[in-house]
Design a protein around this motif. Structure first.
Motif, short mmCIF file in Angstrom:
data_model
loop_
_atom_site.label_atom_id
_atom_site.label_comp_id
_atom_site.label_asym_id
_atom_site.label_seq_id
_atom_site.Cartn_x
_atom_site.Cartn_y
_atom_site.Cartn_z
N GLN A 78 0.84 -1.19 0.00
CA GLN A 78 0.00 0.00 0.00
C GLN A 78 0.88 1.25 0.00
O GLN A 78 2.04 1.20 0.41
CB GLN A 78 -0.91 0.01 1.23
CG GLN A 78 -1.96 -1.07 1.20
CD GLN A 78 -2.88 -1.00 2.42
OE1 GLN A 78 -3.00 0.03 3.08
NE2 GLN A 78 -3.54 -2.10 2.73
N ILE A 79 0.32 2.35 -0.45
CA ILE A 79 1.06 3.61 -0.51
C ILE A 79 0.29 4.66 0.27
O ILE A 79 -0.89 4.91 0.00
CB ILE A 79 1.25 4.08 -1.97
CG1 ILE A 79 2.01 3.02 -2.78
CG2 ILE A 79 1.97 5.42 -2.02
CD1 ILE A 79 2.02 3.28 -4.28
N LYS A 80 0.95 5.27 1.23
CA LYS A 80 0.36 6.36 2.00
C LYS A 80 1.10 7.65 1.64
O LYS A 80 2.32 7.67 1.57
CB LYS A 80 0.48 6.11 3.51
CG LYS A 80 -0.22 4.85 3.99
CD LYS A 80 -1.71 4.96 3.83
CE LYS A 80 -2.39 3.67 4.30
NZ LYS A 80 -3.71 3.51 3.77
N VAL A 81 0.34 8.69 1.43
CA VAL A 81 0.92 9.99 1.08
C VAL A 81 0.60 10.97 2.21
O VAL A 81 -0.55 11.10 2.62
CB VAL A 81 0.35 10.53 -0.25
CG1 VAL A 81 0.93 11.91 -0.57
CG2 VAL A 81 0.63 9.55 -1.39
N LYS B 24 -4.34 -0.77 -2.10
CA LYS B 24 -4.21 -2.22 -2.33
C LYS B 24 -2.76 -2.63 -2.12
O LYS B 24 -1.84 -1.90 -2.47
CB LYS B 24 -4.63 -2.56 -3.75
CG LYS B 24 -6.01 -2.09 -4.09
CD LYS B 24 -6.90 -3.21 -4.45
CE LYS B 24 -8.25 -2.59 -4.72
NZ LYS B 24 -9.31 -3.29 -4.96
N GLY B 25 -2.59 -3.79 -1.57
CA GLY B 25 -1.24 -4.30 -1.38
C GLY B 25 -0.98 -4.68 0.06
O GLY B 25 -1.82 -4.52 0.94
N GLU B 26 0.21 -5.17 0.27
CA GLU B 26 0.60 -5.66 1.60
C GLU B 26 0.94 -4.51 2.54
O GLU B 26 1.19 -3.39 2.11
CB GLU B 26 1.84 -6.56 1.46
CG GLU B 26 1.63 -7.78 0.58
CD GLU B 26 2.92 -8.56 0.36
OE1 GLU B 26 3.84 -8.45 1.20
OE2 GLU B 26 2.99 -9.28 -0.64
N LEU B 27 0.94 -4.85 3.82
CA LEU B 27 1.39 -3.91 4.85
C LEU B 27 2.77 -4.37 5.30
O LEU B 27 3.06 -5.56 5.23
CB LEU B 27 0.40 -3.87 6.01
CG LEU B 27 -0.95 -3.25 5.69
CD1 LEU B 27 -1.91 -3.42 6.85
CD2 LEU B 27 -0.80 -1.78 5.34
N PRO B 28 3.64 -3.56 5.79
CA PRO B 28 3.44 -2.14 6.02
C PRO B 28 3.43 -1.36 4.71
O PRO B 28 4.07 -1.74 3.74
CB PRO B 28 4.64 -1.74 6.89
CG PRO B 28 5.71 -2.71 6.52
CD PRO B 28 5.00 -3.99 6.17
N ALA B 29 2.73 -0.26 4.75
CA ALA B 29 2.60 0.58 3.56
C ALA B 29 3.90 1.37 3.31
O ALA B 29 4.65 1.66 4.24
CB ALA B 29 1.45 1.56 3.75
N ASN B 30 4.14 1.67 2.05
CA ASN B 30 5.21 2.61 1.71
C ASN B 30 4.71 4.00 2.08
O ASN B 30 3.56 4.34 1.80
CB ASN B 30 5.52 2.56 0.21
CG ASN B 30 6.14 1.24 -0.21
OD1 ASN B 30 6.88 0.62 0.55
ND2 ASN B 30 5.83 0.79 -1.42
N LEU B 31 5.56 4.81 2.71
CA LEU B 31 5.15 6.14 3.15
C LEU B 31 5.91 7.20 2.36
O LEU B 31 7.13 7.29 2.44
CB LEU B 31 5.41 6.31 4.64
CG LEU B 31 5.07 7.69 5.22
CD1 LEU B 31 3.59 8.01 5.04
CD2 LEU B 31 5.46 7.76 6.69
N GLY C 206 9.96 -0.29 3.00
CA GLY C 206 10.66 -1.37 3.70
C GLY C 206 11.81 -0.80 4.50
O GLY C 206 11.64 0.11 5.30
N ASN C 207 13.01 -1.32 4.26
CA ASN C 207 14.19 -0.82 4.98
C ASN C 207 14.97 0.23 4.18
O ASN C 207 16.09 0.56 4.52
CB ASN C 207 15.10 -1.99 5.38
CG ASN C 207 15.60 -2.76 4.18
OD1 ASN C 207 15.21 -2.48 3.04
ND2 ASN C 207 16.45 -3.74 4.42
N GLN C 208 14.38 0.72 3.10
CA GLN C 208 15.04 1.72 2.27
C GLN C 208 14.37 3.09 2.44
O GLN C 208 13.15 3.17 2.57
CB GLN C 208 15.00 1.32 0.80
CG GLN C 208 15.80 0.07 0.48
CD GLN C 208 15.74 -0.24 -1.00
OE1 GLN C 208 14.68 -0.36 -1.57
NE2 GLN C 208 16.92 -0.33 -1.61
N LEU D 262 8.36 2.30 -5.17
CA LEU D 262 6.92 2.09 -4.94
C LEU D 262 6.43 0.75 -5.49
O LEU D 262 5.33 0.35 -5.18
CB LEU D 262 6.12 3.23 -5.54
CG LEU D 262 6.18 4.56 -4.83
CD1 LEU D 262 5.40 5.62 -5.58
CD2 LEU D 262 5.67 4.45 -3.40
N LYS D 263 7.24 0.05 -6.27
CA LYS D 263 6.80 -1.23 -6.86
C LYS D 263 6.59 -2.28 -5.82
O LYS D 263 7.19 -2.35 -4.81
CB LYS D 263 7.80 -1.72 -7.90
CG LYS D 263 7.76 -0.88 -9.14
CD LYS D 263 8.67 -1.45 -10.19
CE LYS D 263 8.58 -0.63 -11.47
NZ LYS D 263 9.39 -1.11 -12.53
#
Length: 191
Positions: A46-49, A99-106, A140-142, A190-191
């Protein structure tokens, strides 16, 4: 007779000095004009803005060579407008934010500058418009950070109307948001 001549001269000087002396306020609705080509990108998380803005509503003023003045005030919430355009842009690129897995990309975006300054040379007024964003993407860790900025210079003789100023600022903000959305490093993370 001398009294009438002096009064006439004083009136003429007052009239001439008041021509061009206008004070107003332009209320600007910041709504960046973002133009992206559609893409078939996808995301696994998931993507959070999140957008933050600590700037003042007063972004500058216009002072023309013929003594016209306008204060420039932003009338809407900058952070909501920028967040909306970034989210719309990501969706247009093919990302499904919820849509997508957690944790979300922030994706955190800070509005670091929005300004409109003027200088005069002879009878022309030179306006400098600037808009800057700082983005930090945690995936993730990046973590990836980048600054995006746009600047434009405009020239005119008399005070531009509110619509012209608003259009110029929205085009400038749109160019900056486009740079962020077209950053290949952001798209990869973001992929």
């Amino acid at each position: 007779m001398l009294k009438k001549a002096l009064l006439g001269t004083a009136f003429s000087i007052t009239l001439l000095s008041s021509i061009g002396c206008a004070n107003t306020t332009h209320h600007i609705n910041l709504d960046p004009s973002v133009e992206l080509k559609s893409a078939q990108l996808s995301n696994s998380h998931q993507i959070k803005v999140k957008v933050t803005n600590y700037l003042d509503k007063n972004i500058g003023s216009i002072d023309t060579a013929i003594h016209e003045h306008a204060d420039l005030l932003i009338s809407n919430e900058i952070e909501e407008s920028i967040k909306s355009k970034i989210s719309e842009g990501l969706t247009k690129l093919g990302y499904q934010l919820d849509k997508g897995e957690l944790p979300a990309n922030l994706l955190t975006v800070d509005v670091t500058q929005l300004s409109y300054t003027t200088t005069t040379e002879a009878l022309k007024t030179i306006a400098k418009l600037q808009f800057n964003l700082k983005a930090t993407l945690k995936s993730g860790n990046q973590t990836y950070s980048a600054n995006y900025g746009s600047e434009v210079t405009d020239e005119y003789g008399s005070l531009p109307d509110q619509k012209k100023v608003e259009k110029s600022l929205n085009q400038l903000a749109g160019q900056t948001v486009n740079r962020l959305l077209n950053d290949s490093n952001i798209r990869i993370l973001l992929k």
